[in-house]
Enzyme design. Structure first.
Site, PDB file in Angstrom:
ATOM      1  N   ASP A  22      77.394  -9.422  -5.519  1.00  0.00           N
ATOM      2  CA  ASP A  22      76.574  -8.307  -5.045  1.00  0.00           C
ATOM      3  C   ASP A  22      77.417  -7.040  -5.134  1.00  0.00           C
ATOM      4  O   ASP A  22      78.307  -6.813  -4.318  1.00  0.00           O
ATOM      5  CB  ASP A  22      76.119  -8.552  -3.602  1.00  0.00           C
ATOM      6  N   ASP A  94      72.192  -3.812   2.080  1.00  0.00           N
ATOM      7  CA  ASP A  94      73.630  -3.679   1.845  1.00  0.00           C
ATOM      8  C   ASP A  94      74.510  -4.398   2.875  1.00  0.00           C
ATOM      9  O   ASP A  94      75.424  -3.807   3.465  1.00  0.00           O
ATOM     10  CB  ASP A  94      74.019  -2.191   1.782  1.00  0.00           C
ATOM     11  N   HIS A 137      76.149   0.875  11.401  1.00  0.00           N
ATOM     12  CA  HIS A 137      74.825   0.871  10.757  1.00  0.00           C
ATOM     13  C   HIS A 137      73.854  -0.127  11.387  1.00  0.00           C
ATOM     14  O   HIS A 137      72.661  -0.093  11.110  1.00  0.00           O
ATOM     15  CB  HIS A 137      74.942   0.527   9.270  1.00  0.00           C
ATOM     16  N   ASP A 174      83.560   8.300   9.903  1.00  0.00           N
ATOM     17  CA  ASP A 174      83.287   7.515   8.694  1.00  0.00           C
ATOM     18  C   ASP A 174      82.452   8.385   7.748  1.00  0.00           C
ATOM     19  O   ASP A 174      81.749   9.284   8.173  1.00  0.00           O
ATOM     20  CB  ASP A 174      82.486   6.262   9.094  1.00  0.00           C
ATOM     21  N   HIS A 176      79.917   7.539   6.049  1.00  0.00           N
ATOM     22  CA  HIS A 176      78.492   7.188   6.086  1.00  0.00           C
ATOM     23  C   HIS A 176      77.887   7.560   7.437  1.00  0.00           C
ATOM     24  O   HIS A 176      78.585   7.572   8.454  1.00  0.00           O
ATOM     25  CB  HIS A 176      78.307   5.685   5.854  1.00  0.00           C
ATOM     26  N   ASP A 267      86.690   5.774   4.945  1.00  0.00           N
ATOM     27  CA  ASP A 267      86.128   6.019   3.620  1.00  0.00           C
ATOM     28  C   ASP A 267      85.878   7.510   3.425  1.00  0.00           C
ATOM     29  O   ASP A 267      85.452   7.955   2.369  1.00  0.00           O
ATOM     30  CB  ASP A 267      84.839   5.209   3.407  1.00  0.00           C
ATOM     31  N   TYR A 307      87.685   1.776   1.969  1.00  0.00           N
ATOM     32  CA  TYR A 307      87.674   0.782   0.890  1.00  0.00           C
ATOM     33  C   TYR A 307      88.759   0.962  -0.154  1.00  0.00           C
ATOM     34  O   TYR A 307      88.930   0.121  -1.027  1.00  0.00           O
ATOM     35  CB  TYR A 307      86.271   0.751   0.248  1.00  0.00           C
TER      36      TYR A 307
HETATM   37  C1  FKS Z   1      78.035   0.498  -3.143  1.00  0.00           C
HETATM   38  C2  FKS Z   1      76.933   0.903  -2.190  1.00  0.00           C
HETATM   39  C3  FKS Z   1      77.250   0.382  -0.841  1.00  0.00           C
HETATM   40  C4  FKS Z   1      76.657   0.373   1.476  1.00  0.00           C
HETATM   41  C5  FKS Z   1      77.702   1.146   2.151  1.00  0.00           C
HETATM   42  C6  FKS Z   1      77.990   0.592   3.522  1.00  0.00           C
HETATM   43  C7  FKS Z   1      79.018   1.408   4.225  1.00  0.00           C
HETATM   44  C8  FKS Z   1      79.510   0.756   5.477  1.00  0.00           C
HETATM   45  C9  FKS Z   1      80.431   1.623   6.317  1.00  0.00           C
HETATM   46  C10 FKS Z   1      80.921   0.810   7.495  1.00  0.00           C
HETATM   47  F1  FKS Z   1      81.669   1.552   8.273  1.00  0.00           F
HETATM   48  F2  FKS Z   1      79.924   0.352   8.205  1.00  0.00           F
HETATM   49  F3  FKS Z   1      81.665  -0.183   7.106  1.00  0.00           F
HETATM   50  N1  FKS Z   1      76.383   0.866   0.159  1.00  0.00           N
HETATM   51  N2  FKS Z   1      78.259   1.444  -4.189  1.00  0.00           N
HETATM   52  O1  FKS Z   1      81.525   2.073   5.597  1.00  0.00           O
HETATM   53  O2  FKS Z   1      79.774   2.763   6.783  1.00  0.00           O
HETATM   54 ZN    ZN Z   2      81.413   4.045   5.787  1.00  0.00          ZN
END
Ligand code: FKS
Ligand code: ZN
Length: 676
Positions: A22, A94, A137, A174, A176, A267, A307
């Site tokens: 994935d 996700d 999330h 963060d 996101h 991130d 990441y």
């Molecule tokens: C890949 C698309 C991924 C999902 C991103 C999730 C981010 C998670 C996060 C947490 F802190 F929760 F871990 N999309 N190209 O970093 O916000």
């Molecule tokens: Zn994040």
């Protein structure tokens, strides 16, 4: 007295991973935790922390933020086959499940709650929990974005329920949007949620309309949800700091939290394949430091994303080292916020204007349409680092940055120069003014003091002040404190010395009425900022700033608000952009600043110049000695209490200076160039 930093980590949380292909989830790997912890060990930081064990969360704790149905569903996952897990996973976005993730998710909450308990019972002052899965999330009845249970949301509910906590600030740095946290507290005025996030006019995951700046909270919670959308990638240290100075910190001080929880995702740092931002790991030292002055220092950082394993490990170290009290590194190249960041800042400030006194004067943006509606630009602008869509994948590997050098921690934290009759200060090394100054230095001192006649004793004290300066410069001491016969004279003298013999830029912050002779030296070698309560003439230089606040009865809470308005909106941005090598902080008797506000100022300024702050107080101000020394030694600063509206005169005075100076000092800006 509360001291110590907790570190909560358990290898068990590395024991789940993605079991199928994935692309959306492949970045969330167990190594995220192992590299972070290893870096903490290798830098000797883990060993300096108080090791607190994790525990499993109880059902009741999980139910603080989640529904029974959802909990029961997740409880079944350890017994599912691979196929069943895949099917179960598909109903969410996700995220992935694994037979051991439920166990880890309970530990992630448990780790967070252990941290909250340790801080709120006074076992430690602050701390960090390294956890997987992340939480911000996840929603009442849904897993999302690698998150199963909402660790930080549960922690905020828990702190309110089990400890006498009235107000919680959640800072989500963060990259996101933690929409799960937003949903959990949308109508709750006791939890202030702040999040900045890559948004790109709603093109970036999770692509929600409600992540924009106009989602401010609902009902009683209106004003208690702050979203700062980043509509471009490539945001830098200046952009992050600008948001702290002009949005988060003023509101946070007005809110006055009892506890600060950080959704500490990294991130948002350079090199991250998700965030594509350009802020360097050392910025987290400053973000952490700035938040440590709130809530009496009660700060719990909980890992979310991150990441790029190199960037992640460095950022975690920066955060923990700052929590431990080591001086923050000098922030690299603050060039001011980009246009896109300014647009966001302006929009957020305007959106929150109705709810916060500190933003009453905020300028409305020319167009107040939500980010989504405004034009989506792909090139130019920003810091010119916008990525070219298709080439992203290749470019990722090439991002490089300079690792922050290891921090210099001087052998002595605080040295003091005190008259013989003053009792020594606990924890301060006393600098005996015994060394007889050399004749030429005495002569220089005399010359500098001009018409003022001073006795030998005073000269010796002044000489000791200079000695403190020198010791800071040589990194023998971190900071210093001196009780001097006459503050303005001591400043002049120190400044003269600094101008002649120090290579470093010196920031002088003087709280008081008197005129201080500052020597016009090489432009920019010194930045002089005076906060007074007496009108002074027109100012022309960008290196000499004087702001005059209203004079009212001592320790009036409104004055504290005015003072903090000047500190956060003017002094700190100036100071950070100037980036001094030494800070001289002085006040004269009757300057009208209460002890709590003074302690805040002392503490905040220590984020600069690697903590090299020299504080001058005047004989007669002995009552301020202990508090100042405590602040210099890194003791938690008491909170100011909820701040009301700053006096309009103070706001005007600060605004006048910001208007005058913002072309030279870009960190003062809060508005974008209008027509574009
Ligand atoms: C890949 C698309 C991924 C999902 C991103 C999730 C981010 C998670 C996060 C947490 F802190 F929760 F871990 N999309 N190209 O970093 O916000
Ligand atoms: Zn994040």
């Amino acid at each position: 007295m509360k001291s110590g930093t907790a570190l909560i980590y358990d290898e068990e949380m590395t024991k789940y991973k993605l079991l199928w292909v994935d692309p959306a989830c492949k970045i969330e790997v167990p190594e995220r935790l192992t590299v972070s912890y290893k870096a903490l060990e290798e830098n000797g930081l883990a060993q300096r922390c108080v090791n607190v064990p994790v525990r499993q969360a109880t059902d009741a704790e999980i139910l603080l933020a989640h529904s029974e149905e959802y909990l029961e569903a997740v409880k079944k996952t350890p017994h599912m086959t691979l196929e069943e897990l895949m099917t179960f996973t598909q109903q969410y976005g996700d995220v992935y499940f694994h037979p051991n993730i439920y166990h880890c998710a309970k530990l992630a909450i448990g780790a967070t709650l252990q941290l909250v308990d340790s801080v709120l019972t006074g076992k430690v002052r602050n701390g960090m929990a390294l956890v997987r899965p992340p939480g911000h999330h996840s929603q009442r009845s849904a897993a999302n974005g690698f998150c199963v249970f909402n660790n930080v949301a549960i922690a905020a509910h828990y702190a309110k329920k089990h400890h006498n906590v009235k107000r919680v600030l959640i800072v989500d740095w963060d990259v996101h949007h933690g929409q799960g946290v937003q949903y959990s507290f949308e109508d709750d005025p006791s939890v202030l949620y702040f999040s900045w996030h890559r948004y790109e006019h709603q093109d970036f995951w999770p692509k929600l309309r409600e992540s924009d700046y106009d989602s401010v909270g609902k009902g009683k919670g209106a004003g208690f949800n702050i979203n700062v959308p980043w509509n471009k990638v490539g945001m830098e240290n200046s952009d992050y700091l600008s948001v702290f100075f002009h949005v988060l910190l003023p509101v946070a001080y007005e809110f006055c939290p009892d506890l600060v929880l950080v959704c500490a995702g990294f991130d948002s740092a350079i090199g991250d394949p998700e965030g594509h931002m350009c802020a360097t790991p050392d910025i987290f030292a400053h973000l952490t430091h700035l938040l440590m002055s709130l809530a009496g220092g009660r700060l719990c950082a909980v890992l979310e994303g991150g990441y790029n394993l190199t960037s992640l490990a460095q950022s975690v170290c920066q955060t923990v080292q700052t929590l431990l009290g080591d001086p923050a590194p000098q922030p690299s190249e603050l060039i001011g916020p980009c246009e896109s960041a300014l647009e966001s800042i302006q929009c957020v400030r305007a959106a929150h204007k109705p709810y916060w006194d500190c933003l009453k004067h905020a300028e409305a943006p020319p167009i107040s349409e939500p980010s989504t509606k405004r034009c989506k630009q792909t090139e130019g602008e920003g810091h010119g680092k916008a990525e070219d869509g298709e080439k992203e994948e290749e470019k990722e590997e090439m991002v490089v940055w300079q690792e922050s050098p290891s921090r210099l921690v001087p052998p002595s934290r605080t040295a003091a120069v005190l008259p013989a009759e003053v009792k020594p200060l606990e924890g301060c090394d006393l600098l005996e003014p015994s060394l007889a100054p050399a004749a030429d230095i005495l002569q220089t001192l005399r010359n500098n003091l001009l018409e003022k006649s001073v006795d030998e004793g005073s000269l010796k004290t002044l000489y000791s002040v200079i000695t403190l300066f020198e010791k800071m410069k040589k990194n023998e001491i971190r900071n210093g404190l001196a009780l001097v016969p006459h503050v303005p004279v001591a400043i002049s003298c120190a400044v003269k010395h600094a101008a002649e013999s120090l290579t470093n830029r010196v920031l002088v912050v003087f709280v008081g009425e008197e005129d201080v002779t500052t020597y016009s030296t090489e432009e920019g070698k010194m930045l002089f900022v005076q906060i007074s309560r007496r009108q002074s003439g027109e100012q022309k230089s960008q290196y000499k700033v004087s702001v005059c606040l209203k004079k009212s009865p001592p320790e009036d809470q409104r004055d504290v608000a005015g003072f903090m308005h000047a500190v956060l909106g003017l002094l700190l941005p100036l100071a950070y952009e100037y980036d001094p090598g030494l800070v001289l902080l002085a006040r004269s008797p009757g300057c009208g600043v209460g002890e709590a506000a003074w302690a805040q100022l002392t503490s905040l300024l220590q984020g600069l110049a690697q903590g090299h702050t020299l504080v001058l107080l005047q004989v007669g101000e002995e009552k301020a000695l202990r508090g100042t020394a405590a602040s210099l030694q890194g003791d938690p600063v008491p909170s100011l209490g909820p701040l009301g509206a700053p006096p309009p005169e103070d706001v005007e005075a600060v605004e006048r200076q910001r208007q005058r100076l913002q072309t030279s000092w870009k960190l003062l800006q809060t508005t974008a160039i209008s027509e574009k």
